[in-house]
Design a protein around this motif. Sequence first.
Motif, short mmCIF file in Angstrom:
data_model
loop_
_atom_site.label_atom_id
_atom_site.label_comp_id
_atom_site.label_asym_id
_atom_site.label_seq_id
_atom_site.Cartn_x
_atom_site.Cartn_y
_atom_site.Cartn_z
N UNK A 78 -10.14 6.28 2.67
CA UNK A 78 -9.16 5.90 1.91
C UNK A 78 -9.23 4.00 2.99
N UNK A 79 -8.14 3.03 2.70
CA UNK A 79 -7.89 2.96 2.99
C UNK A 79 -6.91 2.44 4.22
N UNK A 80 -6.41 1.43 4.65
CA UNK A 80 -5.23 1.56 5.97
C UNK A 80 -4.23 1.46 4.77
N UNK A 81 -4.42 -0.03 3.60
CA UNK A 81 -3.52 0.20 3.22
C UNK A 81 -2.47 1.22 2.50
N UNK A 82 -3.98 2.03 1.74
CA UNK A 82 -4.25 3.58 0.82
C UNK A 82 -2.67 4.27 1.93
N UNK A 83 -3.54 3.91 2.93
CA UNK A 83 -2.31 4.66 3.90
C UNK A 83 -1.14 4.73 4.02
N UNK A 84 -1.34 3.21 4.34
CA UNK A 84 0.53 3.29 4.22
C UNK A 84 1.61 3.47 3.37
N UNK A 85 0.57 3.26 2.09
CA UNK A 85 1.97 4.00 1.07
C UNK A 85 1.36 5.27 0.95
N UNK A 86 0.92 5.81 1.46
CA UNK A 86 1.33 7.34 1.51
C UNK A 86 2.47 7.43 2.15
N UNK A 87 2.40 6.56 3.04
CA UNK A 87 3.39 6.71 4.21
C UNK A 87 4.55 6.48 3.85
N UNK A 88 4.69 5.47 3.75
CA UNK A 88 5.98 4.75 3.34
C UNK A 88 6.12 6.14 1.72
N UNK A 89 5.49 6.59 0.76
CA UNK A 89 6.27 7.49 0.07
C UNK A 89 6.70 9.12 0.53
N UNK A 90 6.15 9.29 2.22
CA UNK A 90 6.69 10.45 2.74
C UNK A 90 7.99 10.01 3.35
N UNK A 91 8.01 9.26 3.58
CA UNK A 91 8.95 8.49 4.20
C UNK A 91 10.39 8.55 3.65
N UNK A 92 10.39 8.05 2.29
CA UNK A 92 11.40 7.46 0.91
C UNK A 92 11.35 9.97 0.94
N UNK A 93 9.95 10.30 0.63
CA UNK A 93 10.77 11.67 -0.04
C UNK A 93 11.35 12.60 0.80
N UNK A 94 11.41 12.29 2.22
CA UNK A 94 11.71 13.04 2.71
C UNK A 94 12.99 12.79 3.57
N UNK A 95 13.21 11.53 3.56
CA UNK A 95 14.41 10.56 4.39
C UNK A 95 14.20 10.87 5.46
N UNK A 96 12.63 10.44 6.25
CA UNK A 96 12.80 9.49 7.56
C UNK A 96 12.60 8.88 7.76
N UNK A 97 12.82 8.37 8.52
CA UNK A 97 13.11 6.75 9.48
C UNK A 97 11.77 5.90 9.90
#
Length: 224
Positions: free
Chosen positions: A187-206
């Motif tokens: 997948x694209x780098x941009x897609x990974x960064x989008x998933x990473x952003x979602x993971x941070x939001x869902x877990x409350x991690x910074x």
Amino acid sequence: MKTIKLAIVDDHLLFRQGLSHILRRFAGHEIVLEAASADELFAQLEVQHPDVVLLDLHMPGMDGRQASTRLLALLPHIKIIILSMEYSPEFILELMRVGVHGYLPKDIDQEILVEAIHQVYTKGFYIDDTVAQVMREGLQAKHSNVPQSQPYSVSRLLFDLTRREKEVLTLLCEGYSSAQIAEKLFISFRTVEGHRKNLLEKTGATNAVSLAMFAVKHHLLDSL
């Protein structure tokens, strides 16, 4: 690969000299700063700009925790690896919350130290099996009496995570960079960064470190 600029901060001259000698034997590193205290470190930062700081935990004056807090406030992009003989869960958890990127014993094998430096520089964090175990045990003990009415439900979180987010989370916690994850999952780098952003939001991690801490604490990787 770009040469990694290193700073060594420790109040024991012999340890600084020995560590500097070891690291100079490995290609891809440059020791740009050596200091015996946090005050010396901050004074030299006016002219030197290391990528990774190898920082002693116990020093006269400002200790490693205080130095890390101030350093990350001044230079958020800098990476910090704490070197200490103390493997206390309380210290490790507190330092990870402060934002340090790795925690290693001073008697670490030199190849592992070099690998940790590269992972911290390229991927943002390094957590070995020992530290992961210490984190897990410390977090379990700290939260053993937490009421069930927590602000989030791990089972609900696992349900809410998409298949791709679970894959990205697993690879992030294994130390892969976003670019490597993109290549691995096709997948694209941009897609990974989008998933990473979602993971941070869902877990409350910074950041990646706190995301790894969250995953360890709640045994997410065992459930994925």
